[in-house]
Design a protein around this motif. Structure first.
Motif, PDB file in Angstrom:
ATOM      1  N   THR A   1     -17.178  -7.622  12.880  1.00 46.02           N
ATOM      2  CA  THR A   1     -16.441  -8.879  13.019  1.00 46.02           C
ATOM      3  C   THR A   1     -16.448  -9.375  14.454  1.00 46.02           C
ATOM      4  O   THR A   1     -16.651 -10.573  14.713  1.00 46.02           O
ATOM      5  CB  THR A   1     -14.991  -8.695  12.539  1.00 46.02           C
ATOM      6  OG1 THR A   1     -14.993  -8.232  11.174  1.00 46.02           O
ATOM      7  CG2 THR A   1     -14.223 -10.002  12.614  1.00 46.02           C
TER       8      THR A   1
ATOM      9  N   MET B   1     -26.908 -17.796  10.646  1.00 50.24           N
ATOM     10  CA  MET B   1     -26.235 -18.392   9.497  1.00 50.24           C
ATOM     11  C   MET B   1     -25.650 -19.753   9.885  1.00 50.24           C
ATOM     12  O   MET B   1     -25.795 -20.743   9.152  1.00 50.24           O
ATOM     13  CB  MET B   1     -25.128 -17.464   8.996  1.00 50.24           C
ATOM     14  CG  MET B   1     -24.417 -17.961   7.749  1.00 50.24           C
ATOM     15  SD  MET B   1     -25.526 -18.199   6.334  1.00 50.24           S
ATOM     16  CE  MET B   1     -26.045 -16.492   6.051  1.00 50.24           C
TER      17      MET B   1
ATOM     18  N   TYR C   1     -25.865 -11.792  13.169  1.00 58.43           N
ATOM     19  CA  TYR C   1     -26.439 -12.597  12.087  1.00 58.43           C
ATOM     20  C   TYR C   1     -25.571 -13.810  11.745  1.00 58.43           C
ATOM     21  O   TYR C   1     -25.995 -14.677  10.972  1.00 58.43           O
ATOM     22  CB  TYR C   1     -26.685 -11.730  10.855  1.00 58.43           C
ATOM     23  CG  TYR C   1     -27.941 -10.899  10.988  1.00 58.43           C
ATOM     24  CD1 TYR C   1     -29.102 -11.240  10.299  1.00 58.43           C
ATOM     25  CD2 TYR C   1     -27.986  -9.785  11.827  1.00 58.43           C
ATOM     26  CE1 TYR C   1     -30.266 -10.493  10.441  1.00 58.43           C
ATOM     27  CE2 TYR C   1     -29.141  -9.038  11.973  1.00 58.43           C
ATOM     28  CZ  TYR C   1     -30.277  -9.395  11.285  1.00 58.43           C
ATOM     29  OH  TYR C   1     -31.436  -8.661  11.434  1.00 58.43           O
ATOM     30  N   ALA C   2     -24.385 -13.875  12.325  1.00 57.41           N
ATOM     31  CA  ALA C   2     -23.573 -15.073  12.146  1.00 57.41           C
ATOM     32  C   ALA C   2     -24.221 -16.268  12.851  1.00 57.41           C
ATOM     33  O   ALA C   2     -24.049 -17.417  12.436  1.00 57.41           O
ATOM     34  CB  ALA C   2     -22.161 -14.836  12.698  1.00 57.41           C
TER      35      ALA C   2
ATOM     36  N   PHE D   1     -19.056 -14.338   6.095  1.00 51.65           N
ATOM     37  CA  PHE D   1     -20.309 -13.759   5.607  1.00 51.65           C
ATOM     38  C   PHE D   1     -20.516 -12.369   6.214  1.00 51.65           C
ATOM     39  O   PHE D   1     -20.813 -11.409   5.507  1.00 51.65           O
ATOM     40  CB  PHE D   1     -21.475 -14.679   5.967  1.00 51.65           C
ATOM     41  CG  PHE D   1     -22.834 -14.064   5.750  1.00 51.65           C
ATOM     42  CD1 PHE D   1     -23.351 -13.923   4.471  1.00 51.65           C
ATOM     43  CD2 PHE D   1     -23.603 -13.630   6.829  1.00 51.65           C
ATOM     44  CE1 PHE D   1     -24.602 -13.348   4.267  1.00 51.65           C
ATOM     45  CE2 PHE D   1     -24.847 -13.059   6.638  1.00 51.65           C
ATOM     46  CZ  PHE D   1     -25.344 -12.917   5.351  1.00 51.65           C
ATOM     47  N   ILE D   2     -20.328 -12.269   7.529  1.00 50.82           N
ATOM     48  CA  ILE D   2     -20.489 -10.983   8.201  1.00 50.82           C
ATOM     49  C   ILE D   2     -19.420 -10.000   7.744  1.00 50.82           C
ATOM     50  O   ILE D   2     -19.714  -8.816   7.499  1.00 50.82           O
ATOM     51  CB  ILE D   2     -20.426 -11.158   9.723  1.00 50.82           C
ATOM     52  CG1 ILE D   2     -21.616 -11.992  10.215  1.00 50.82           C
ATOM     53  CG2 ILE D   2     -20.400  -9.801  10.431  1.00 50.82           C
ATOM     54  CD1 ILE D   2     -22.964 -11.391   9.901  1.00 50.82           C
TER      55      ILE D   2
ATOM     56  N   PHE E   1     -17.606 -19.759   7.500  1.00 46.14           N
ATOM     57  CA  PHE E   1     -18.559 -19.149   6.580  1.00 46.14           C
ATOM     58  C   PHE E   1     -19.363 -18.067   7.283  1.00 46.14           C
ATOM     59  O   PHE E   1     -19.579 -16.987   6.735  1.00 46.14           O
ATOM     60  CB  PHE E   1     -19.506 -20.196   5.994  1.00 46.14           C
ATOM     61  CG  PHE E   1     -20.407 -19.645   4.927  1.00 46.14           C
ATOM     62  CD1 PHE E   1     -20.024 -19.642   3.599  1.00 46.14           C
ATOM     63  CD2 PHE E   1     -21.656 -19.107   5.247  1.00 46.14           C
ATOM     64  CE1 PHE E   1     -20.845 -19.120   2.602  1.00 46.14           C
ATOM     65  CE2 PHE E   1     -22.485 -18.570   4.273  1.00 46.14           C
ATOM     66  CZ  PHE E   1     -22.075 -18.587   2.955  1.00 46.14           C
ATOM     67  N   GLY E   2     -19.821 -18.360   8.507  1.00 54.31           N
ATOM     68  CA  GLY E   2     -20.572 -17.360   9.266  1.00 54.31           C
ATOM     69  C   GLY E   2     -19.757 -16.105   9.500  1.00 54.31           C
ATOM     70  O   GLY E   2     -20.259 -14.979   9.366  1.00 54.31           O
TER      71      GLY E   2
ATOM     72  N   SER F   1     -17.889  -9.852   4.897  1.00 51.19           N
ATOM     73  CA  SER F   1     -18.161  -9.391   3.531  1.00 51.19           C
ATOM     74  C   SER F   1     -19.323  -8.403   3.510  1.00 51.19           C
ATOM     75  O   SER F   1     -19.289  -7.414   2.770  1.00 51.19           O
ATOM     76  CB  SER F   1     -18.461 -10.587   2.617  1.00 51.19           C
ATOM     77  OG  SER F   1     -19.631 -11.275   3.033  1.00 51.19           O
ATOM     78  N   ILE F   2     -20.353  -8.653   4.327  1.00 50.04           N
ATOM     79  CA  ILE F   2     -21.465  -7.718   4.441  1.00 50.04           C
ATOM     80  C   ILE F   2     -20.968  -6.386   4.978  1.00 50.04           C
ATOM     81  O   ILE F   2     -21.346  -5.306   4.498  1.00 50.04           O
ATOM     82  CB  ILE F   2     -22.572  -8.280   5.368  1.00 50.04           C
ATOM     83  CG1 ILE F   2     -23.247  -9.492   4.733  1.00 50.04           C
ATOM     84  CG2 ILE F   2     -23.600  -7.205   5.704  1.00 50.04           C
ATOM     85  CD1 ILE F   2     -24.025  -9.188   3.471  1.00 50.04           C
TER      86      ILE F   2
ATOM     87  N   THR G   1     -18.708 -24.185   8.748  1.00 50.30           N
ATOM     88  CA  THR G   1     -19.849 -23.372   9.202  1.00 50.30           C
ATOM     89  C   THR G   1     -19.367 -22.136   9.944  1.00 50.30           C
ATOM     90  O   THR G   1     -19.856 -21.021   9.710  1.00 50.30           O
ATOM     91  CB  THR G   1     -20.757 -24.202  10.125  1.00 50.30           C
ATOM     92  OG1 THR G   1     -21.363 -25.251   9.367  1.00 50.30           O
ATOM     93  CG2 THR G   1     -21.850 -23.332  10.746  1.00 50.30           C
TER      94      THR G   1
END
Length: 202
Positions: A182, A115, A111-112, A137-138, A133-134, A140-141, A130
């Motif tokens: 990750t 994103m 899903y990165a 984001f993963i 963040f990608g 943290s999820i 970018t």
């Protein structure tokens, strides 16, 4: 009239196939309690993609990558992750552990890619921001989901709690799952920057 899958209708066909697949695996799961807990995030992500389709259409590559986790997690919800018939992989690796969930966590990292695609096409940030963040984001999820698993296992207790947690007796299971998430993100972000333009992502 013969139906044909094209680049234009690929996301719609994929959504239809997943809907049928999801419905079939909703029939008589190994544990209904575990199934409900496992498919909540699947249903949320799928409905979110459906709802935002007209607002932002990801590339077919991005939809394909996101679909891997949707299908994989749905299978895990049906059998419970520790009990998915996946023994041949364990034998190949010389391990007694069922690694079906590890691959599922790796696919979360996919899903990165969408994103990063969203940020670049909407011009929300440059390449460095970018990418980070990608990745974050993963991560943290991944961390958040491990906390939810722990909370559910404590609250539910019993066999359902153990099956949902899916640690299979490994005290470092949560850390290994987050690492798998990750690594999946790192791999797909590399694919995005190396092949994204060729695949029509940007």
């Amino acid at each position: 009239m013969r139906f044909k899958v094209t680049a234009d209708n690929f996301p719609l066909v994929l959504a239809a196939v997943f809907t049928v697949f999801f419905g079939l695996l909703a029939i008589n799961p190994v544990s209904r309690a575990v199934w409900i807990a496992e498919v909540i995030p699947v249903a949320f992500v799928f409905l979110l993609l459906v709802a935002t389709y007209r607002w932002f259409r990801f590339s077919n590559v991005a939809y394909g990558l996101m679909a891997v986790w949707l299908f994989w997690h749905t299978i895990g919800g049906h059998f419970t992750f520790a009990n998915v018939p996946f023994g041949w992989i364990s034998e190949l690796l010389g391990s007694q552990r069922n690694h079906f969930d590890r691959i599922g966590h790796f696919s979360v990292g996919f899903y990165a890619y969408p994103m990063a695609e969203l940020f670049i096409r909407r011009k929300l940030a440059g390449p460095i921001v970018t990418t980070f963040f990608g990745l974050f984001f993963i991560m943290s999820i991944a961390a958040g989901y491990e906390i939810i698993e722990w909370w559910y296992a404590v609250a539910e207790g019993g066999e359902a709690g153990i099956e949902f947690l899916g640690s299979q007796g490994d005290i470092w299971d949560a850390q290994k799952d987050m690492l798998a998430d990750t690594l999946g993100a790192v791999v797909t972000l590399i694919l995005f920057w190396v092949f994204g333009k060729r695949w029509g992502s940007r």
